[in-house]
Design a protein around this motif. Structure first.
Motif, PDB file in Angstrom:
ATOM      1  N   THR A   1     -33.699  -9.981 -66.410  1.00  0.00           N
ATOM      2  CA  THR A   1     -33.630  -8.525 -66.254  1.00  0.00           C
ATOM      3  C   THR A   1     -32.916  -8.149 -64.963  1.00  0.00           C
ATOM      4  N   ILE A   2     -32.028  -7.157 -65.061  1.00  0.00           N
ATOM      5  CA  ILE A   2     -31.266  -6.674 -63.906  1.00  0.00           C
ATOM      6  C   ILE A   2     -31.367  -5.152 -63.870  1.00  0.00           C
ATOM      7  N   ALA A   3     -31.777  -4.596 -62.738  1.00  0.00           N
ATOM      8  CA  ALA A   3     -31.833  -3.142 -62.543  1.00  0.00           C
ATOM      9  C   ALA A   3     -30.598  -2.709 -61.755  1.00  0.00           C
ATOM     10  N   LEU A   4     -29.975  -1.631 -62.207  1.00  0.00           N
ATOM     11  CA  LEU A   4     -28.728  -1.161 -61.594  1.00  0.00           C
ATOM     12  C   LEU A   4     -28.864   0.279 -61.120  1.00  0.00           C
TER      13      LEU A   4
ATOM     14  N   GLY B   1     -16.583 -14.916 -66.302  1.00  0.00           N
ATOM     15  CA  GLY B   1     -17.649 -14.426 -67.162  1.00  0.00           C
ATOM     16  C   GLY B   1     -18.583 -15.543 -67.583  1.00  0.00           C
ATOM     17  N   HIS B   2     -19.883 -15.308 -67.374  1.00  0.00           N
ATOM     18  CA  HIS B   2     -20.851 -16.348 -67.718  1.00  0.00           C
ATOM     19  C   HIS B   2     -22.044 -15.791 -68.497  1.00  0.00           C
ATOM     20  N   ALA B   3     -21.984 -14.533 -68.935  1.00  0.00           N
ATOM     21  CA  ALA B   3     -23.157 -13.944 -69.581  1.00  0.00           C
ATOM     22  C   ALA B   3     -22.739 -12.774 -70.456  1.00  0.00           C
ATOM     23  N   LEU B   4     -23.577 -12.476 -71.442  1.00  0.00           N
ATOM     24  CA  LEU B   4     -23.500 -11.198 -72.141  1.00  0.00           C
ATOM     25  C   LEU B   4     -24.719 -10.387 -71.751  1.00  0.00           C
ATOM     26  N   TYR B   5     -24.689  -9.082 -72.051  1.00  0.00           N
ATOM     27  CA  TYR B   5     -25.732  -8.181 -71.587  1.00  0.00           C
ATOM     28  C   TYR B   5     -26.193  -7.265 -72.712  1.00  0.00           C
ATOM     29  N   LEU B   6     -27.496  -7.006 -72.731  1.00  0.00           N
ATOM     30  CA  LEU B   6     -28.098  -6.010 -73.606  1.00  0.00           C
ATOM     31  C   LEU B   6     -28.599  -4.867 -72.739  1.00  0.00           C
ATOM     32  N   ILE B   7     -28.316  -3.646 -73.159  1.00  0.00           N
ATOM     33  CA  ILE B   7     -28.755  -2.485 -72.382  1.00  0.00           C
ATOM     34  C   ILE B   7     -30.149  -2.076 -72.842  1.00  0.00           C
ATOM     35  N   ARG B   8     -31.070  -2.027 -71.889  1.00  0.00           N
ATOM     36  CA  ARG B   8     -32.437  -1.588 -72.191  1.00  0.00           C
ATOM     37  C   ARG B   8     -32.601  -0.083 -71.978  1.00  0.00           C
ATOM     38  N   SER B   9     -32.048   0.434 -70.892  1.00  0.00           N
ATOM     39  CA  SER B   9     -32.123   1.868 -70.610  1.00  0.00           C
ATOM     40  C   SER B   9     -30.927   2.256 -69.761  1.00  0.00           C
ATOM     41  N   GLY B  10     -30.582   3.542 -69.780  1.00  0.00           N
ATOM     42  CA  GLY B  10     -29.461   4.028 -68.995  1.00  0.00           C
ATOM     43  C   GLY B  10     -28.158   4.050 -69.767  1.00  0.00           C
ATOM     44  N   LYS B  11     -27.047   4.023 -69.062  1.00  0.00           N
ATOM     45  CA  LYS B  11     -25.718   4.128 -69.674  1.00  0.00           C
ATOM     46  C   LYS B  11     -24.734   3.292 -68.877  1.00  0.00           C
TER      47      LYS B  11
ATOM     48  N   GLY C   1     -29.620  -0.620 -76.332  1.00  0.00           N
ATOM     49  CA  GLY C   1     -29.517  -1.398 -77.558  1.00  0.00           C
ATOM     50  C   GLY C   1     -28.159  -2.025 -77.768  1.00  0.00           C
ATOM     51  N   GLU C   2     -27.145  -1.581 -77.019  1.00  0.00           N
ATOM     52  CA  GLU C   2     -25.791  -2.106 -77.225  1.00  0.00           C
ATOM     53  C   GLU C   2     -25.531  -3.338 -76.357  1.00  0.00           C
ATOM     54  N   ILE C   3     -24.582  -4.145 -76.816  1.00  0.00           N
ATOM     55  CA  ILE C   3     -24.192  -5.399 -76.172  1.00  0.00           C
ATOM     56  C   ILE C   3     -22.835  -5.216 -75.495  1.00  0.00           C
ATOM     57  N   PHE C   4     -22.645  -5.858 -74.347  1.00  0.00           N
ATOM     58  CA  PHE C   4     -21.310  -5.924 -73.757  1.00  0.00           C
ATOM     59  C   PHE C   4     -21.154  -7.256 -73.026  1.00  0.00           C
ATOM     60  N   GLY C   5     -19.910  -7.621 -72.768  1.00  0.00           N
ATOM     61  CA  GLY C   5     -19.611  -8.862 -72.064  1.00  0.00           C
ATOM     62  C   GLY C   5     -19.674 -10.097 -72.937  1.00  0.00           C
TER      63      GLY C   5
ATOM     64  N   THR D   1     -30.002   2.202 -64.595  1.00  0.00           N
ATOM     65  CA  THR D   1     -29.842   1.421 -65.830  1.00  0.00           C
ATOM     66  C   THR D   1     -30.556   0.088 -65.685  1.00  0.00           C
ATOM     67  N   VAL D   2     -31.150  -0.371 -66.784  1.00  0.00           N
ATOM     68  CA  VAL D   2     -31.742  -1.704 -66.837  1.00  0.00           C
ATOM     69  C   VAL D   2     -31.051  -2.480 -67.951  1.00  0.00           C
ATOM     70  N   ILE D   3     -30.569  -3.679 -67.617  1.00  0.00           N
ATOM     71  CA  ILE D   3     -29.917  -4.532 -68.598  1.00  0.00           C
ATOM     72  C   ILE D   3     -30.599  -5.895 -68.608  1.00  0.00           C
ATOM     73  N   HIS D   4     -30.383  -6.626 -69.689  1.00  0.00           N
ATOM     74  CA  HIS D   4     -30.903  -7.988 -69.816  1.00  0.00           C
ATOM     75  C   HIS D   4     -29.721  -8.924 -70.008  1.00  0.00           C
ATOM     76  N   ALA D   5     -29.622  -9.941 -69.145  1.00  0.00           N
ATOM     77  CA  ALA D   5     -28.498 -10.872 -69.147  1.00  0.00           C
ATOM     78  C   ALA D   5     -28.874 -12.157 -69.866  1.00  0.00           C
TER      79      ALA D   5
END
Length: 229
Positions: free
Chosen positions: A32-35, A48-58, A79-83, A103-107
């Motif tokens: 988990t990463i908070a931004l 690039g070494h990871a993809l990310y799922l968005i938990r909250s934010g934009k 809910g969207e994926i990037f990277g 924003t909170v994302i999951h790597a």
């Protein structure tokens, strides 16, 4: 509605077809990463070494042209994926990802990804489908932004967000937290042009808008504008 990492995983196309016992294993693989607003996740040219799922934010996906101007490629929501491209090649990042708000994302890093694939091969197939869908969308976008006039470009940008389920459903359609400048950046046009076209769309009943909100009310009508029907 707030989502936790378990919700994100269960709803993500990356884990479609994975047996229920795989969800808990996948949950342990993410970090988990908070931004903060305007904090960068990665920049174009980074390894690039990871993809990310968005938990909250934009999150905003963008790149800079040779003249230094920023081109916004997408605004992504929970809910969207990037990277994801970084997990299938060794090339540097082709775009920059920036948090627009808190924003909170999951790597999911490369080593953990391959651990999941060894146990659940469906994950690799799902990632290939996600990438293929993005490439098809990109090809269509290049065609639209190259040949369409302003009305078609703005219609396409709104439809892209609508199809990605950006924002929230309303009784009349889908409300999107979006400024006219952000819409113009997506459509590849000026803010003044985007505002003028939105006014035309509102008169036709296709959209409604107020400060920092645009509601798509008739996506079929926007498609008619896009394809000149």
């Amino acid at each position: 509605m707030k989502l936790d990492v378990s919700d994100i995983i269960r709803r993500s196309p990356l884990f479609e077809g994975v047996p229920p016992e795989g969800f808990e294993i996948a949950e342990q693989a993410f970090r988990t990463i908070a931004l903060r607003p305007r904090q960068t996740v990665f920049e174009a040219g980074d390894a690039g070494h990871a993809l990310y799922l968005i938990r909250s934010g934009k999150v905003k996906i963008s790149h800079r042209n040779l003249d230094g101007r920023e081109k916004v490629l997408a605004y992504l929501n929970p809910g969207e994926i990037f990277g994801e491209m970084s997990l299938v090649d060794d090339e540097p990042r082709s775009a920059t990802a920036t948090a627009v708000e808190d924003t909170v994302i999951h790597a999911l890093y490369l080593e953990e990804y391959w651990g999941l694939v060894r146990r659940f091969p469906q994950v690799a197939h799902n990632l290939a489908r996600i990438i293929a869908r993005r490439l098809r969308e990109m090809n269509h976008e290049v065609e639209v932004l190259t040949f369409e006039e302003a009305r078609g470009k703005v219609a396409y940008a709104l439809l892209k967000l609508y199809r990605h389920r950006y924002g929230e459903e309303t009784p009349r359609g889908r409300s999107m937290p979006l400024t006219h400048r952000e819409l113009a950046d997506l459509a590849g046009t000026s803010r003044e042009t985007a505002t003028r076209v939105l006014g035309q769309f509102q008169e036709l009943g296709l959209v409604a808008f107020e400060a920092r909100l645009i509601e798509v009310r008739d996506p079929a009508g926007l498609e008619n504008v896009l394809y000149d029907l």
